[in-house]
Design a protein around this motif. Sequence first.
Motif, short mmCIF file in Angstrom:
data_model
loop_
_atom_site.label_atom_id
_atom_site.label_comp_id
_atom_site.label_asym_id
_atom_site.label_seq_id
_atom_site.Cartn_x
_atom_site.Cartn_y
_atom_site.Cartn_z
N MET A 111 0.76 -1.14 0.03
CA MET A 111 0.13 -0.02 0.09
C MET A 111 0.99 1.20 0.09
O MET A 111 1.81 1.41 0.88
N GLN A 112 0.59 2.01 -0.93
CA GLN A 112 1.29 3.55 -0.74
C GLN A 112 0.41 4.51 -0.11
O GLN A 112 -0.49 4.82 -0.65
N VAL A 113 1.25 4.89 1.00
CA VAL A 113 0.48 5.93 1.67
C VAL A 113 1.46 6.89 2.07
O VAL A 113 2.80 6.67 2.19
N PRO A 114 0.95 8.36 2.17
CA PRO A 114 1.98 9.31 2.26
C PRO A 114 2.63 8.93 3.73
O PRO A 114 1.98 8.45 4.71
N ALA A 115 3.72 9.56 4.22
CA ALA A 115 4.31 9.80 5.48
C ALA A 115 3.72 10.80 6.30
O ALA A 115 2.62 11.50 5.72
N PRO A 116 3.37 10.69 7.48
CA PRO A 116 2.35 11.57 8.34
C PRO A 116 2.62 13.12 8.03
O PRO A 116 3.88 13.56 7.83
N PHE A 117 1.66 13.73 8.23
CA PHE A 117 1.74 15.32 8.04
C PHE A 117 0.36 16.00 8.74
O PHE A 117 -0.58 15.17 9.10
N ASP A 118 0.65 17.03 8.78
CA ASP A 118 -0.33 17.86 9.38
C ASP A 118 -1.20 18.54 8.25
O ASP A 118 -0.63 18.83 7.29
N TYR A 119 -2.64 18.47 8.49
CA TYR A 119 -3.57 18.98 7.32
C TYR A 119 -4.28 20.33 7.70
O TYR A 119 -4.65 20.26 8.93
N LYS A 120 -4.14 21.30 6.97
CA LYS A 120 -4.90 22.45 7.23
C LYS A 120 -5.40 22.88 6.18
O LYS A 120 -5.01 22.99 4.95
N ARG A 121 -6.61 23.51 6.22
CA ARG A 121 -7.54 23.95 5.04
C ARG A 121 -7.61 25.56 5.10
O ARG A 121 -7.99 26.01 6.16
N ALA A 122 -7.30 25.97 4.08
CA ALA A 122 -7.54 27.46 3.95
C ALA A 122 -8.64 28.04 3.08
O ALA A 122 -8.96 27.10 2.12
N SER A 123 -9.33 28.92 3.68
CA SER A 123 -10.40 29.31 2.80
C SER A 123 -10.25 30.51 2.12
O SER A 123 -11.04 30.96 1.24
N THR A 124 -9.23 31.41 2.30
CA THR A 124 -9.11 32.53 1.44
C THR A 124 -7.33 32.48 1.21
O THR A 124 -6.41 31.84 1.92
N LEU A 125 -7.01 33.37 0.13
CA LEU A 125 -5.52 33.43 -0.38
C LEU A 125 -4.76 33.96 1.07
O LEU A 125 -3.75 33.44 1.25
N ALA A 126 -5.37 35.11 1.63
CA ALA A 126 -4.68 35.72 2.82
C ALA A 126 -4.26 34.70 3.81
O ALA A 126 -3.40 34.42 4.40
N GLU A 127 -5.49 33.75 4.04
CA GLU A 127 -5.15 32.58 5.23
C GLU A 127 -4.08 31.66 4.80
O GLU A 127 -3.40 31.25 5.60
N ALA A 128 -4.20 31.26 3.44
CA ALA A 128 -3.19 30.29 2.87
C ALA A 128 -1.81 30.88 3.15
O ALA A 128 -0.85 30.19 3.47
N ILE A 129 -1.57 31.93 2.58
CA ILE A 129 -0.41 32.73 2.88
C ILE A 129 0.08 32.58 4.27
O ILE A 129 1.39 32.50 4.61
N ALA A 130 -0.72 33.16 5.24
CA ALA A 130 -0.45 33.32 6.53
C ALA A 130 -0.06 31.78 7.06
O ALA A 130 0.77 31.68 7.83
N LEU A 131 -0.77 30.58 6.62
CA LEU A 131 -0.32 29.46 7.16
C LEU A 131 0.88 28.94 6.51
O LEU A 131 1.62 28.51 7.46
N LEU A 132 1.34 29.54 5.36
CA LEU A 132 2.52 29.01 4.72
C LEU A 132 3.62 29.60 5.61
O LEU A 132 4.52 29.07 6.07
#
Lengths: 163, 291
Positions: B1-22
């Motif tokens: 089974m090919q599964v990614p290594a663990p990571f945290d998932y965050k969902r952005a709802s606006t561009l500003a939020e995505a940039i702030a999360l980055l």
Amino acid sequence: MRVNMSVNGVEVSDEIEPRLLLVHFLRENLRLTGTHWGCDTSNCGTCTVLMDGMPVKSCTVLAAMASGSQITTVEGLGANGELDPVQQGFIEMHGLQCGFCTSGMMLSARWLLDHNPNPSEKEIREAISGQICRCTGYENIVRSIKWAAAHSQNSGVQQGVEA
Amino acid sequence: MQVPAPFDYKRASTLAEAIALLRECGPDSRVIAGGHSLLPMMKLRLARPEVLIDINHLSELDYIKVDGNTLKIGAMVRHVTLQKSHLAAEYYPIFAEAEEQIADPLVRNRGTVGGSLCQADPAEDLSAVFSALKADILIAGSYGTRKLPISEFHTGPYTTALNPDEILTEIDVPLRSNTGSAYEKVERRVGDWAIAAVGTMVRVDDGLISEAGIGLTAVRADHFRAKEAEDSLLGRSPSTEAIAEAASLAARHCNPFADQRGPEDYKRHLVEELAKRALSRALNRSLPEVH
């Protein structure tokens, strides 16, 4: 993390690891094993499900990304004990042998007929071109989808005949 | 089974939020859109981000529109949307011609225009398309926005000019009069990468070629571009000789290598032939009265 989605019209909610793929969420967490798990590399298309109405390869969608979506699997085809015309078409025209690709093929077919009730052979072949069948050589799958088009109540075929 | 290594998932709802999360999550975070390049790489551990920032809900980046003299394509436009866009096809038929040959219909339902460019696969098609069209790339980050010509966006295989806290937001294509475009690709089967592909854009003013763009993919052309071939066309009258000369230059100035898709000389032959066809068709389309 918690995910919530509608699967075949039923609201489901579960605690998952973010890395869980949609195909495994459906098969293992929900025990909906009609969705098959194949190449894992988004090549074979056997894991195809409808996500918000669009056919997608569920091995390449995280369950987390699908949270909030509406998912339709092969278990969601047909209603009230009646087979979907696509399912009946695969029976009538011998559209499967081993059956491994069939659930994904039928979901792409359903999507195609919902958007194009009277598709040409070329359009049918294009719609299933992201999915691999190693048994039929595709001929009977194409015939099955044509059969479904001709036997769908609201299909363009019937409207065309009546007109 | 090919599964990614663990990571945290965050969902952005606006561009500003995505940039702030980055910015907040640092350089080991990655943006995920369609996921059809990144997830396979994560399964193989070729990519191992610690945080994924899901931008699928950034509807503000999902548009194809004309603003003044520019066709603007948002980064979150799915391949299927660009493939079927009448607006994009009206100005540049190269979009539909390329898109209908990218991956397969199911992948096109998820994969995005911005994601394809950011993946920067050396055999990726839209890189050749936007190079032929001489597009500009719009980028937003913590410190504001900037704009780069496509020729400066790709810095090498799988690498781009994007900084870790930046997101590609839009591709701008100048609208041109008397201009035609076309795409030619040879692939072994649906869903495979190109053996070679050529995108063309040609503008003809007063009977002479005034602007030319030739994009190449899968043959290691510098910045996906056949610059010598483009330059050879400028000021010429459209003729089979001019086309043949440009096609030959394009084949000479790329650097394909032999692999399971074919030997080097075969790929050069493909580039020359596909360039001839795509240039001829683009030239025909630049002169609507000919039809």
